[in-house]
Design a protein around this motif. Structure first.
Motif, mmCIF file in Angstrom:
data_model
loop_
_atom_site.group_PDB
_atom_site.id
_atom_site.type_symbol
_atom_site.label_atom_id
_atom_site.label_comp_id
_atom_site.label_asym_id
_atom_site.label_seq_id
_atom_site.Cartn_x
_atom_site.Cartn_y
_atom_site.Cartn_z
ATOM 1 N N GLU A 20 0.832 -1.206 0.000
ATOM 2 C CA GLU A 20 0.000 0.000 0.000
ATOM 3 C C GLU A 20 0.868 1.258 0.000
ATOM 4 O O GLU A 20 0.625 2.192 -0.760
ATOM 5 C CB GLU A 20 -0.926 -0.012 1.224
ATOM 6 C CG GLU A 20 -1.801 1.204 1.344
ATOM 7 C CD GLU A 20 -2.683 1.164 2.580
ATOM 8 O OE1 GLU A 20 -3.599 2.003 2.651
ATOM 9 O OE2 GLU A 20 -2.458 0.332 3.476
ATOM 10 N N ASN A 21 1.881 1.301 0.852
ATOM 11 C CA ASN A 21 2.766 2.469 0.894
ATOM 12 C C ASN A 21 3.607 2.576 -0.374
ATOM 13 O O ASN A 21 3.812 3.664 -0.904
ATOM 14 C CB ASN A 21 3.668 2.418 2.123
ATOM 15 C CG ASN A 21 2.913 2.726 3.395
ATOM 16 O OD1 ASN A 21 1.788 3.200 3.363
ATOM 17 N ND2 ASN A 21 3.526 2.426 4.517
ATOM 18 N N HIS A 22 4.118 1.447 -0.845
ATOM 19 C CA HIS A 22 4.927 1.450 -2.062
ATOM 20 C C HIS A 22 4.122 1.968 -3.248
ATOM 21 O O HIS A 22 4.590 2.827 -3.998
ATOM 22 C CB HIS A 22 5.470 0.047 -2.352
ATOM 23 C CG HIS A 22 6.304 -0.010 -3.573
ATOM 24 N ND1 HIS A 22 5.796 -0.370 -4.806
ATOM 25 C CD2 HIS A 22 7.612 0.278 -3.771
ATOM 26 C CE1 HIS A 22 6.748 -0.304 -5.702
ATOM 27 N NE2 HIS A 22 7.866 0.078 -5.104
ATOM 28 N N ASP A 23 2.918 1.451 -3.420
ATOM 29 C CA ASP A 23 2.085 1.846 -4.562
ATOM 30 C C ASP A 23 1.702 3.321 -4.515
ATOM 31 O O ASP A 23 1.496 3.943 -5.551
ATOM 32 C CB ASP A 23 0.813 0.989 -4.628
ATOM 33 C CG ASP A 23 1.096 -0.445 -5.049
ATOM 34 O OD1 ASP A 23 2.244 -0.743 -5.453
ATOM 35 O OD2 ASP A 23 0.165 -1.275 -4.951
ATOM 36 N N PRO A 78 6.893 6.909 1.902
ATOM 37 C CA PRO A 78 8.197 6.388 2.334
ATOM 38 C C PRO A 78 8.172 5.455 3.544
ATOM 39 O O PRO A 78 9.160 4.776 3.798
ATOM 40 C CB PRO A 78 8.977 7.659 2.672
ATOM 41 C CG PRO A 78 7.920 8.629 3.109
ATOM 42 C CD PRO A 78 6.711 8.309 2.259
ATOM 43 N N LEU A 79 7.078 5.399 4.285
ATOM 44 C CA LEU A 79 7.052 4.611 5.512
ATOM 45 C C LEU A 79 7.327 3.137 5.229
ATOM 46 O O LEU A 79 6.707 2.530 4.355
ATOM 47 C CB LEU A 79 5.709 4.748 6.227
ATOM 48 C CG LEU A 79 5.592 4.027 7.566
ATOM 49 C CD1 LEU A 79 6.562 4.635 8.581
ATOM 50 C CD2 LEU A 79 4.175 4.087 8.084
ATOM 51 N N ALA A 80 8.291 2.577 5.969
ATOM 52 C CA ALA A 80 8.664 1.173 5.801
ATOM 53 C C ALA A 80 8.736 0.516 7.168
ATOM 54 O O ALA A 80 9.018 1.168 8.172
ATOM 55 C CB ALA A 80 10.009 1.068 5.085
ATOM 56 N N VAL A 108 8.608 -5.729 -0.993
ATOM 57 C CA VAL A 108 7.264 -5.146 -0.973
ATOM 58 C C VAL A 108 6.297 -6.272 -0.645
ATOM 59 O O VAL A 108 6.079 -7.164 -1.463
ATOM 60 C CB VAL A 108 6.911 -4.490 -2.327
ATOM 61 C CG1 VAL A 108 5.499 -3.909 -2.282
ATOM 62 C CG2 VAL A 108 7.929 -3.412 -2.691
ATOM 63 N N TYR A 109 5.766 -6.240 0.587
ATOM 64 C CA TYR A 109 4.893 -7.342 1.004
ATOM 65 C C TYR A 109 3.433 -7.001 0.757
ATOM 66 O O TYR A 109 3.014 -5.852 0.870
ATOM 67 C CB TYR A 109 5.147 -7.730 2.460
ATOM 68 C CG TYR A 109 4.906 -6.666 3.497
ATOM 69 C CD1 TYR A 109 3.660 -6.513 4.096
ATOM 70 C CD2 TYR A 109 5.929 -5.809 3.895
ATOM 71 C CE1 TYR A 109 3.440 -5.544 5.058
ATOM 72 C CE2 TYR A 109 5.712 -4.844 4.855
ATOM 73 C CZ TYR A 109 4.469 -4.711 5.437
ATOM 74 O OH TYR A 109 4.254 -3.737 6.383
ATOM 75 N N ASP A 110 2.666 -8.026 0.375
ATOM 76 C CA ASP A 110 1.259 -7.854 0.019
ATOM 77 C C ASP A 110 0.341 -7.829 1.226
ATOM 78 O O ASP A 110 -0.713 -7.194 1.199
ATOM 79 C CB ASP A 110 0.804 -8.984 -0.913
ATOM 80 C CG ASP A 110 1.500 -8.946 -2.264
ATOM 81 O OD1 ASP A 110 1.929 -7.860 -2.680
ATOM 82 O OD2 ASP A 110 1.612 -10.017 -2.890
ATOM 83 N N SER A 111 0.705 -8.543 2.277
ATOM 84 C CA SER A 111 -0.165 -8.693 3.442
ATOM 85 C C SER A 111 -0.357 -7.358 4.146
ATOM 86 O O SER A 111 0.585 -6.588 4.303
ATOM 87 C CB SER A 111 0.449 -9.671 4.443
ATOM 88 O OG SER A 111 0.868 -10.840 3.802
ATOM 89 N N GLU A 112 -1.570 -7.103 4.586
ATOM 90 C CA GLU A 112 -1.800 -5.899 5.377
ATOM 91 C C GLU A 112 -1.446 -6.138 6.840
ATOM 92 O O GLU A 112 -1.175 -5.200 7.574
ATOM 93 C CB GLU A 112 -3.259 -5.453 5.241
ATOM 94 C CG GLU A 112 -3.561 -4.933 3.850
ATOM 95 C CD GLU A 112 -4.969 -4.407 3.726
ATOM 96 O OE1 GLU A 112 -5.631 -4.166 4.749
ATOM 97 O OE2 GLU A 112 -5.411 -4.229 2.576
#
Length: 159
Positions: free
Chosen positions: A47-50, A54-56, A145-149
């Motif tokens: 979600e952040n990547h898309d 910048p939050l990681a 980049v992980y898909d899981s929320e």
């Protein structure tokens, strides 16, 4: 696909296999060696990547920071034991400019606690920038980049 491109594909796939084996075999001291001295390792929600945010979850900006993470994993963090198993797709070459290679690899990481069933721990893709060195390919940047929320418990081991 040219022979040169096929050989590069194989080289990246072998790097990814060695990376996954080191983590799955808990050879965490080997992990920083897959990166350049100023290599970056980031774990970020899709979600952040898309959205370009910048939050990681994890952002390590040098091999020294990776070594600090290894120290934390092996010496200071207490958690119930578990095993991981990485399952990786073949890498997709995204581009090459001189010694800089961009690639994407899909991953699924499973977690198994002793005496318990395996569960899906994290699923996503690696967006990599690799650089050729005298010691072969090294990660200049590995963005997971992980898909899981939701992250199961906390993320201790590298992805």
């Amino acid at each position: 696909m040219t022979m040169e491109r096929l050989l590069l594909q194989l080289e990246i796939d072998q790097l990814n296999a060695a990376y996954a084996a080191a983590l799955d075999e808990k050879r965490f001291d080997d992990w920083p060696g897959f990166f350049l001295e100023d290599g970056n390792y980031t774990v970020q929600a899709r979600e952040n990547h898309d959205r370009g945010l910048p939050l990681a979850l994890i952002a390590l900006e040098s091999q020294g920071m990776l070594k600090d993470r290894v120290y934390g994993i092996t010496q200071t963090i207490y958690h119930g034991p578990y095993y991981t198993r990485h399952v990786l797709s073949p890498a997709q070459l995204l581009g090459q400019e001189g010694n800089l290679i961009r690639a994407q690899t899909h991953y699924a990481v499973f977690r198994t606690r002793p005496g318990d069933a395996s569960e899906v721990y994290n699923v996503g893709r690696y967006l990599d920038e690799l650089q050729r060195t005298g010691d072969g390919l090294k990660f200049r940047r590995r963005l997971c980049v992980y898909d899981s929320e939701m992250i199961l418990n906390s993320m201790i081991y590298p992805i």
